[in-house]
Design an enzyme around this catalytic site. Sequence first.
Site, mmCIF file in Angstrom:
data_model
loop_
_atom_site.group_PDB
_atom_site.id
_atom_site.type_symbol
_atom_site.label_atom_id
_atom_site.label_comp_id
_atom_site.label_asym_id
_atom_site.label_seq_id
_atom_site.Cartn_x
_atom_site.Cartn_y
_atom_site.Cartn_z
ATOM 1 N N SER A 104 33.755 49.297 11.408
ATOM 2 C CA SER A 104 32.600 49.102 12.287
ATOM 3 C C SER A 104 33.016 49.186 13.751
ATOM 4 C CB SER A 104 31.932 47.751 11.986
ATOM 5 O OG SER A 104 32.863 46.692 11.982
ATOM 6 N N HIS A 132 43.134 46.413 21.294
ATOM 7 C CA HIS A 132 43.580 47.478 22.211
ATOM 8 C C HIS A 132 43.808 46.950 23.626
ATOM 9 C CE1 HIS A 132 39.702 47.854 24.331
ATOM 10 N NE2 HIS A 132 39.115 47.731 23.145
ATOM 11 N N CYS A 137 35.549 44.409 20.207
ATOM 12 C CA CYS A 137 36.979 44.626 20.011
ATOM 13 C C CYS A 137 37.784 43.407 20.477
ATOM 14 C CB CYS A 137 37.443 45.857 20.785
ATOM 15 S SG CYS A 137 36.973 47.415 20.023
#
Length: 448
Positions: A304, A309, A327
């Site tokens: 999804s 990161h 995220c």
Amino acid sequence: MAGIALSATLLSAGAACTGGDRKDTGPLARLAISPGNGGAKVAPDSPIIVQAFDGTLQDVTITTKGNKVEGGQTAGGTRWQSRWTLDPGTKYQVVATALGRDGKTRSVTSNFTTLKADNPIATRIEAPADHEKVGVGMPIVLHFSKDVQNKKAVEKALVVRSTKPVMGAWHWFGPQDLVFRTKEHWPRHTKVEFLAHMSGVRAAKNVFGARNLDLKFEIGEQQSSVAGEDDHQMVVSKNGKTVRTIPISMGRGGITKYTTTNGNHLTMDKAQAVLMDSSTVGCGPGCPGYYREMVYWAVRISNSGEYAHSAPWSVGSQGNSNVSHGCVNMSPSNAIWFYNFSQRGDPYKITGTDRELEPDNGWGYWQLSWPGWLKGGPRPFTTDRLFSAPSASATATPSTSLTPSPSGTPSPSPSPSVSVSARPSASGTPTATATVRTPAVTSVTPTR
């Protein structure tokens, strides 16, 4: 089942002539082979069965240009049966020899051809990659090109071996997706081999498997991460010891798509650069909150769009608040370190959010309890032991012997058995050999 071929003459092999009347020392051996001689429309899932009467089997030799044929015999040495299905559209020659109670050998031959697979089903191994070193949570993920109706036949064709045997089970996610997961995480430094004997498997009506697959991979170090929404920290461990604690910022919430999924993830892939584009989730240019940005040092944890990161723009919020679109944000230096540290299949747990990861979202398979996992497939099993040292092998001779298994039923493994294969010679004629055996990145919708 195809017809049985019986030896018509049962001539003695190499018997010497003697003068006078022959003294009867016992009944002559009789042999039967199925499929019968001359069969031209044999179903690929028909087993090869060799039966000896009034004697014991001494040798079974199968010549083919297809995959090797493995099998086992009963404890009494009177019956041999192939273990796996046969290759579609392939010629086979079976030569069997038995020793009669009269002390003499008899042989019989059957030649037949299997039906072609006009409507084949393809099997793809989606993860892991061959010879990949992976994390302790790594599943084996299969995808079939057509719906599987005969699930038991497919399950029977699959073998998992490991140097450290573990309990595991298959689970169906619909008629085309099948996943193997262990009950507990793999032990580190385990070598694993997966074999799919799919060639000739009847997966549905008039649908047969086209080819076999094999895969070898290795479990690396025991690595895991726990990322907490409440304390804004990600704790990274290796072999039971914390190696780094990283300040993070997760999904800001408010709406579902901006909430990081909670629960047991696995690291799935990693890329040095990933384009995040909100238009892929319905927020194009001009939409409030629109973004289109390249992010770096990204490790994917779901389907999804969630990654862990580098996010230099949110460094001020990392460790104290959640501001991302879903995220897990880290500083560039921490993201580079985590990128280099991660291997596919590492457990990655998110805690504290109110959006649970679905078991079929990426590799969310560990979201299911073990009893829940078992509801989606056959009974669990312990993986066969994989021996890292090569097994002994020898070129076949006409007198290769068959050693009975103790069970009284065909048992190709781990009891000794004979597996026979053939490969074209320089002249193009198949030549038989026998072995005596002893016991790519998925496209996703990124968040940011």
